[in-house]
Design an enzyme around this catalytic site. Sequence first.
Site, PDB file in Angstrom:
ATOM      1  CB  CYS A 304      -1.052  -0.083   1.388  1.00  0.00           C
ATOM      2  SG  CYS A 304      -1.889  -1.550   1.126  1.00  0.00           S
TER       3      CYS A 304
HETATM    4  N1  LIG Z   1      -2.657  -6.066   2.313  1.00  0.00           N
HETATM    5  C1  LIG Z   1      -2.913  -4.902   3.091  1.00  0.00           C
HETATM    6  O1  LIG Z   1      -2.601  -4.625   4.077  1.00  0.00           O
HETATM    7  C2  LIG Z   1      -4.120  -4.162   2.609  1.00  0.00           C
HETATM    8  C3  LIG Z   1      -4.641  -3.256   3.243  1.00  0.00           C
HETATM    9  C4  LIG Z   1      -5.722  -2.335   2.684  1.00  0.00           C
HETATM   10  C5  LIG Z   1      -5.824  -2.398   1.279  1.00  0.00           C
HETATM   11  N2  LIG Z   1      -5.412  -3.233   0.492  1.00  0.00           N
HETATM   12  C6  LIG Z   1      -5.852  -3.229  -0.777  1.00  0.00           C
HETATM   13  O2  LIG Z   1      -6.393  -4.410  -0.886  1.00  0.00           O
HETATM   14  C7  LIG Z   1      -6.301  -4.687  -2.417  1.00  0.00           C
HETATM   15  C8  LIG Z   1      -5.844  -6.326  -2.269  1.00  0.00           C
HETATM   16  O3  LIG Z   1      -4.668  -6.311  -1.781  1.00  0.00           O
HETATM   17  P1  LIG Z   1      -4.089  -7.758  -1.112  1.00  0.00           P
HETATM   18  O4  LIG Z   1      -2.949  -7.261  -0.076  1.00  0.00           O
HETATM   19  O5  LIG Z   1      -5.264  -8.507  -0.300  1.00  0.00           O
HETATM   20  O6  LIG Z   1      -3.604  -8.436  -2.049  1.00  0.00           O
HETATM   21  P2  LIG Z   1      -3.114  -9.833  -2.352  1.00  0.00           P
HETATM   22  O7  LIG Z   1      -2.104 -10.210  -3.380  1.00  0.00           O
HETATM   23  O8  LIG Z   1      -2.757 -10.524  -1.049  1.00  0.00           O
HETATM   24  O9  LIG Z   1      -4.444 -10.825  -2.707  1.00  0.00           O
HETATM   25  C9  LIG Z   1      -4.950 -10.484  -4.080  1.00  0.00           C
HETATM   26  C10 LIG Z   1      -5.675 -11.908  -4.519  1.00  0.00           C
HETATM   27  O10 LIG Z   1      -6.296 -11.419  -5.574  1.00  0.00           O
HETATM   28  C11 LIG Z   1      -6.197 -12.608  -6.681  1.00  0.00           C
HETATM   29  N3  LIG Z   1      -6.405 -12.105  -7.945  1.00  0.00           N
HETATM   30  C12 LIG Z   1      -5.472 -11.227  -8.768  1.00  0.00           C
HETATM   31  N4  LIG Z   1      -6.093 -11.320  -9.903  1.00  0.00           N
HETATM   32  C13 LIG Z   1      -7.439 -11.659  -9.748  1.00  0.00           C
HETATM   33  C14 LIG Z   1      -8.579 -11.493 -10.800  1.00  0.00           C
HETATM   34  N5  LIG Z   1      -8.507 -11.120 -11.985  1.00  0.00           N
HETATM   35  N6  LIG Z   1      -9.549 -12.324 -10.383  1.00  0.00           N
HETATM   36  C15 LIG Z   1      -9.589 -12.983  -9.114  1.00  0.00           C
HETATM   37  N7  LIG Z   1      -8.778 -13.086  -8.159  1.00  0.00           N
HETATM   38  C16 LIG Z   1      -7.477 -12.411  -8.320  1.00  0.00           C
HETATM   39  C17 LIG Z   1      -4.694 -12.873  -6.286  1.00  0.00           C
HETATM   40  O11 LIG Z   1      -4.402 -14.260  -6.918  1.00  0.00           O
HETATM   41  C18 LIG Z   1      -4.716 -12.989  -4.795  1.00  0.00           C
HETATM   42  O12 LIG Z   1      -4.994 -13.882  -4.313  1.00  0.00           O
HETATM   43  C19 LIG Z   1      -5.438  -3.838  -3.026  1.00  0.00           C
HETATM   44  O13 LIG Z   1      -6.121  -2.971  -3.763  1.00  0.00           O
HETATM   45  C20 LIG Z   1      -4.648  -3.381  -1.815  1.00  0.00           C
HETATM   46  O14 LIG Z   1      -4.062  -1.843  -2.121  1.00  0.00           O
HETATM   47  C21 LIG Z   1      -4.504  -4.018   1.035  1.00  0.00           C
END
Ligand SMILES: NC(=O)c1ccc[n+]([C@@H]2O[C@H](COP(=O)([O-])OP(=O)(O)OC[C@H]3O[C@@H](n4cnc5c(N)ncnc54)[C@H](O)[C@@H]3O)[C@@H](O)[C@H]2O)c1
Length: 467
Positions: A304
């Site tokens: 992030c």
């Molecule tokens: N990790 C954090 O602490 C956090 C906190 C707040 C917000 N976010 C936001 O949340 C969102 C997700 O982050 P995350 O950390 O969970 O990511 P992540 O990489 O841990 O998980 C994302 C998941 O989405 C899947 N994916 C990718 N493309 C896809 C598709 N087309 N269809 C279905 N699944 C798909 C991936 O395989 C993965 O399992 C991002 O926008 C991030 O900025 C993350």
Amino acid sequence: MRMGRICSDDSRITNLDQTTHHKESILYSSAPMHLKSLTDKIKNKSALVGVIGLGYVGLPLTLRFIKMGFKVVGLDIDDSKIKLLNAGKSYIHHIAAERIAEAVSKGFSATTDFSRAKDCDALIICVPTPLDKHREPDLSYVTDTMDACLPYLRPGQIVSLESTTYPGTTDEELQPRIEKRGFKIGEDIFLVHSPEREDPGNPNFTTETIPKICGGITPACLEAGVALYSQVINKVVPVSSTRAAELTKLLENIHRVVNIGLVNEMKIVADKMDIDIHEVIRAAATKPFGFTPYFPGPGIGGHCIPVDPFYLTWKAREYGINTKFIELAGEINTNMPDWVIRKTVDALNERGKSIKDAKVLLLGVAYKKNVDDIRESPAMELLELLIHKNARVDYSDPFFPKLPQMRKHKINRESVPITAENIAKFDCVLIATNHDAFDYALIKKNAQLIVDTRGVYSERAPNIVKA
Ligand SMILES: NC(=O)c1ccc[n+]([C@@H]2O[C@H](COP(=O)([O-])OP(=O)(O)OC[C@H]3O[C@@H](n4cnc5c(N)ncnc54)[C@H](O)[C@@H]3O)[C@@H](O)[C@H]2O)c1
């Protein structure tokens, strides 16, 4: 469309009007048919929830919906994750396998088959939003997800985008796609943005205790969104639009990145003056108002903080605005690994050693303490810089027995166990990430030189250099 405000028995919904303390819900005065049937299903928990993207954000949210009595189907494109989840296993350190196994026993299943989207009443998108190689927003994961779901959309569904993104994504990218299929937003399909605020590894907050922002394309969309999230989150904070919700999340992360940039700059100033910046921050934090402590480090990491601000920078350009604070903080934070390496070189030099051929043990490769997340970790940058200077580098991290292959970094190493003998073998121990699992007393006792980028040691000692 008119928005009426009527009393509700749901005390978990926060009023938009900050001047009154009454807890009321905001309800659409002439609720259309699909809205009524959707919110009824949500309230009696017969709604099927589809969570798309089962990562650090999607997985805890899935477990929360299940805990509150909803049936959930998980959708992801990563087959290996699907297999692990369906076998009741976890791939995220702070999410215990037992919790997944329990969810599976309650009917949770994960799949790569997006046709399951048609069964879902709620579709919650939690896919990555990274930067591309030009450091511009890469929305392809979001748009690919929407495109994969489009054939299966039907009236009476709510679609919620949780991925962090720039203001305008929901109404410029998702809304037209859905409308192209002939659906009317706010009547057939309800579209909201509700940014995730997950803080992995933080024991003080869980999905349900972190208030949730929600903005809808129309008042009916907002009503559906608030109805959905107030079932699983203690406090839902409605805002007037999806754009306001998108910018809220960016403001939160920009606030962090700018303040981290500020303390990193202050660290350099304090270092020149031979003052311990951590002592100063701790002292300043005793002020009961007007100061929030942020701590310096070797740079910024994670999915992030290094990424999200540039979503706004990119979008602001469309409006002819330069986001100067973001750029400046980015520059200071990006230079941190170089500064840490300069301090390490100087510290070795003062001890009659050259960085070339020096044995350096880097502690902690995760981007922050106590997590198994290495994305954008400044520790990897430090390893690269040390290797570039021909140091003999090893690392130790209980969360990574072996260094994973990454897009930008391909370093083959295995984690060195922390023992007195191992520590003593190195010319320098560089603390990049201060996991609680490290035995810092043992390290201090046995290390020839410690370069501490996290303020682990508050005392001065001949073998400790703060960086
Ligand atoms: N990790 C954090 O602490 C956090 C906190 C707040 C917000 N976010 C936001 O949340 C969102 C997700 O982050 P995350 O950390 O969970 O990511 P992540 O990489 O841990 O998980 C994302 C998941 O989405 C899947 N994916 C990718 N493309 C896809 C598709 N087309 N269809 C279905 N699944 C798909 C991936 O395989 C993965 O399992 C991002 O926008 C991030 O900025 C993350």
